[in-house]
Design an enzyme around this catalytic site. Structure first.
Site, PDB file in Angstrom:
ATOM      1  N   HIS A 112      -3.337   7.146   2.905  1.00  0.00           N
ATOM      2  CA  HIS A 112      -3.741   5.886   2.290  1.00  0.00           C
ATOM      3  C   HIS A 112      -5.160   5.576   2.745  1.00  0.00           C
ATOM      4  CE1 HIS A 112      -4.065   1.814   1.092  1.00  0.00           C
ATOM      5  NE2 HIS A 112      -3.828   1.283   2.277  1.00  0.00           N
ATOM      6  N   ASN A 141     -10.201  -0.114   0.009  1.00  0.00           N
ATOM      7  CA  ASN A 141      -8.733  -0.061   0.008  1.00  0.00           C
ATOM      8  C   ASN A 141      -8.207  -0.551  -1.340  1.00  0.00           C
ATOM      9  OD1 ASN A 141      -5.999  -0.448   0.391  1.00  0.00           O
ATOM     10  ND2 ASN A 141      -6.206  -1.428   2.395  1.00  0.00           N
ATOM     11  N   CYS A 157       0.815  -1.225   0.000  1.00  0.00           N
ATOM     12  CA  CYS A 157       0.000   0.000   0.000  1.00  0.00           C
ATOM     13  C   CYS A 157       0.844   1.268   0.000  1.00  0.00           C
ATOM     14  CB  CYS A 157      -0.943   0.008   1.190  1.00  0.00           C
ATOM     15  SG  CYS A 157      -2.055  -1.388   1.156  1.00  0.00           S
TER      16      CYS A 157
HETATM   17  N1  ACO Z   1     -18.893  -8.419   8.897  1.00  0.00           N
HETATM   18  C1  ACO Z   1     -19.407  -8.648  10.104  1.00  0.00           C
HETATM   19  N2  ACO Z   1     -18.683  -9.027  11.163  1.00  0.00           N
HETATM   20  C2  ACO Z   1     -17.354  -9.148  10.987  1.00  0.00           C
HETATM   21  C3  ACO Z   1     -16.744  -8.906   9.746  1.00  0.00           C
HETATM   22  C4  ACO Z   1     -17.561  -8.535   8.670  1.00  0.00           C
HETATM   23  N3  ACO Z   1     -17.086  -8.282   7.451  1.00  0.00           N
HETATM   24  N4  ACO Z   1     -15.409  -9.102   9.885  1.00  0.00           N
HETATM   25  C5  ACO Z   1     -15.210  -9.436  11.162  1.00  0.00           C
HETATM   26  N5  ACO Z   1     -16.368  -9.477  11.828  1.00  0.00           N
HETATM   27  C6  ACO Z   1     -16.608  -9.778  13.217  1.00  0.00           C
HETATM   28  C7  ACO Z   1     -15.469 -10.581  13.835  1.00  0.00           C
HETATM   29  O1  ACO Z   1     -15.615 -11.960  13.552  1.00  0.00           O
HETATM   30  C8  ACO Z   1     -15.660 -10.269  15.293  1.00  0.00           C
HETATM   31  O2  ACO Z   1     -16.698 -11.079  15.809  1.00  0.00           O
HETATM   32  P1  ACO Z   1     -16.550 -11.743  17.282  1.00  0.00           P
HETATM   33  O3  ACO Z   1     -16.436 -10.572  18.211  1.00  0.00           O
HETATM   34  O4  ACO Z   1     -17.813 -12.509  17.384  1.00  0.00           O
HETATM   35  O5  ACO Z   1     -15.300 -12.552  17.198  1.00  0.00           O
HETATM   36  C9  ACO Z   1     -16.149  -8.830  15.305  1.00  0.00           C
HETATM   37  O6  ACO Z   1     -16.649  -8.592  13.973  1.00  0.00           O
HETATM   38  C10 ACO Z   1     -15.081  -7.832  15.606  1.00  0.00           C
HETATM   39  O7  ACO Z   1     -13.912  -8.166  14.842  1.00  0.00           O
HETATM   40  P2  ACO Z   1     -12.608  -7.323  14.922  1.00  0.00           P
HETATM   41  O8  ACO Z   1     -11.597  -7.927  14.003  1.00  0.00           O
HETATM   42  O9  ACO Z   1     -12.222  -7.101  16.336  1.00  0.00           O
HETATM   43  O10 ACO Z   1     -13.151  -5.942  14.315  1.00  0.00           O
HETATM   44  P3  ACO Z   1     -12.425  -4.592  14.185  1.00  0.00           P
HETATM   45  O11 ACO Z   1     -13.260  -3.531  14.786  1.00  0.00           O
HETATM   46  O12 ACO Z   1     -10.982  -4.672  14.581  1.00  0.00           O
HETATM   47  O13 ACO Z   1     -12.451  -4.356  12.622  1.00  0.00           O
HETATM   48  C11 ACO Z   1     -11.039  -4.502  10.683  1.00  0.00           C
HETATM   49  C12 ACO Z   1     -11.809  -5.272  11.744  1.00  0.00           C
HETATM   50  C13 ACO Z   1     -12.024  -3.632   9.928  1.00  0.00           C
HETATM   51  C14 ACO Z   1     -10.381  -5.497   9.737  1.00  0.00           C
HETATM   52  C15 ACO Z   1     -10.010  -3.614  11.404  1.00  0.00           C
HETATM   53  O14 ACO Z   1      -9.227  -4.389  12.281  1.00  0.00           O
HETATM   54  C16 ACO Z   1      -9.102  -2.944  10.433  1.00  0.00           C
HETATM   55  O15 ACO Z   1      -9.507  -2.065   9.713  1.00  0.00           O
HETATM   56  N6  ACO Z   1      -7.822  -3.334  10.427  1.00  0.00           N
HETATM   57  C17 ACO Z   1      -6.888  -2.723   9.536  1.00  0.00           C
HETATM   58  C18 ACO Z   1      -7.156  -3.319   8.214  1.00  0.00           C
HETATM   59  C19 ACO Z   1      -6.491  -2.572   7.178  1.00  0.00           C
HETATM   60  O16 ACO Z   1      -6.688  -1.395   7.058  1.00  0.00           O
HETATM   61  N7  ACO Z   1      -5.689  -3.278   6.452  1.00  0.00           N
HETATM   62  C20 ACO Z   1      -4.990  -2.754   5.419  1.00  0.00           C
HETATM   63  C21 ACO Z   1      -4.040  -1.668   5.897  1.00  0.00           C
HETATM   64  S1  ACO Z   1      -2.560  -1.760   5.150  1.00  0.00           S
HETATM   65  C22 ACO Z   1      -2.946  -2.027   3.641  1.00  0.00           C
HETATM   66  O17 ACO Z   1      -3.731  -1.276   3.125  1.00  0.00           O
HETATM   67  C23 ACO Z   1      -2.375  -3.197   2.975  1.00  0.00           C
END
Ligand code: ACO
Length: 322
Positions: free
Chosen positions: A249, A279, A113
């Site tokens: 980003h 993204n 990224c």
């Molecule tokens: N829909 C519904 N529920 C979901 C989904 C979804 N798509 N994905 C995960 N969940 C659930 C999980 O299973 C979890 O359930 P549980 O509590 O029963 O176990 C709950 O939602 C919370 O999951 P978390 O992973 O804790 O959710 P979080 O608030 O951290 O959000 C996310 C997850 C959006 C992936 C976040 O961690 C994030 O944005 N991380 C950075 C990701 C990113 O930006 N990556 C790329 C950056 S670098 C690059 O661009 C390469």
């Protein structure tokens, strides 16, 4: 002193739009969850047969038109991508052929990224040293092809698209500084764990999907974007309040908001397009830049800060007088 200046911007998003509601039909997720946790509303997905170079070329042509240059003026092509048309030659060489130009250096940069900011760093240095005068710098990705559409933890996050700029040598200040870093110790937190590996089986592409520890990536991204902003401003003796536009980003609105908060910037000074295209990795900063240039928010003379963070981890920034 020779500077490099952004003379034109361009972008391309594939025609097909997949809204959050569409994803509800194929996986256990909801429009509400995706909006709340990521700020994403929809993403564009490349058509069958549509490639990284197709999108890159469309974005490049727009940037060339704004810069009012012909392809023959270009003497450097750099493409940031993790989803090239072919393993080799580079997508940049394919763009060179498709533009009908010959001889100038053309190569890809793989910094996930952060690819566009890395490409900008290299192009800027080439121009500053006089090795190039007109650089075509592109970020282009077909992430939909390395997305596991059965994994709700990642599938909702990514999209396809391309963005481009023309950088030109100038006596006027343009790019003030660029900063790039990486730390390979985080390799496994965000990766596509497929490649040539160690066996003689050759390239393994089956199941070559993005895998990510979302929480760890989130925490690291927020901390790192804060430190790269401090490094960039301190390195130039610039106060955070002087920034007109933050162009981060576009991975997750919550990461973007945290980065803005660290700079004391209201969201009115942050370009956000993640809602529209999710993204798109190396394409996301030039896509956001192009949007705000073309809708008139970004004006000549304003101070812009680009910030990127991606797999590796890699990260970087660019401070630019537009
Ligand atoms: N829909 C519904 N529920 C979901 C989904 C979804 N798509 N994905 C995960 N969940 C659930 C999980 O299973 C979890 O359930 P549980 O509590 O029963 O176990 C709950 O939602 C919370 O999951 P978390 O992973 O804790 O959710 P979080 O608030 O951290 O959000 C996310 C997850 C959006 C992936 C976040 O961690 C994030 O944005 N991380 C950075 C990701 C990113 O930006 N990556 C790329 C950056 S670098 C690059 O661009 C390469």
């Amino acid at each position: 002193m020779t500077y490099s200046r952004i003379a034109g911007t361009g972008a391309y998003l594939p025609e097909k739009v997949v809204a959050n509601k569409d994803l509800e039909k194929s996986m256990e997720t909801s429009d509400e969850w995706i909006r709340e946790r990521t700020g994403i509303c929809r993403r564009h997905i490349a058509a069958d047969g549509e490639t990284c170079s197709d999108m890159a070329l469309a974005a490049a042509r727009q940037a060339m038109e704004m810069a009012e240059i012909e392809a023959t003026a270009i003497d450097l092509i750099i493409v940031g991508t993790v989803t090239p048309d072919k393993l080799f030659p580079s997508t940049a060489c394919i763009i060179q052929r498709r533009l009908g130009i010959h001889g100038c250096p053309a190569f890809d940069i793989q910094a996930a990224c952060s690819g566009f900011v890395y490409a900008l760093d290299v192009a800027n240095r080439q121009i500053q040293t006089g090795a190039a005068t007109t650089a075509l710098v592109i970020g282009s990705e077909v992430l939909s092809r390395i997305t596991d559409w059965e994994d709700r933890g990642t599938a909702v996050l990514f999209g396809d698209g391309a963005g481009a700029v023309i950088l030109q040598a100038s006596d006027e200040q343009g790019i003030i500084s660029t900063h790039i870093h990486s730390d390979g110790q985080y390799e496994d937190l965000l990766h596509v764990p497929q490649g040539f590996g160690t066996s003689s089986d050759g390239l393994r592409t089956e199941g070559a999907f993005i895998q990510m520890d979302g929480n760890a990536v989130f925490r690291r991204a927020v901390a790192t974007l804060g430190s790269i902003a401090r490094e960039t401003l301190a390195g130039n003796g610039i106060d955070k309040h002087d920034i007109d536009w933050l162009i981060p980003h576009q991975a997750n609105l919550r990461i973007i908001s945290a980065a803005a908060k660290k700079l004391d910037l209201s969201m009115d000074h942050v370009v956000v397009t993640v809602d529209e295209h999710a993204n798109t990795s190396s394409a996301s900063i030039p896509l956001a830049l192009n949007t705000a240039v073309r809708d008139g928010r970004i004006q000549r003379g304003q101070l812009l800060l680009f910030e990127a963070f991606g797999a590796g981890f890699t990260w970087g920034s660019a401070l630019i007088r537009f």
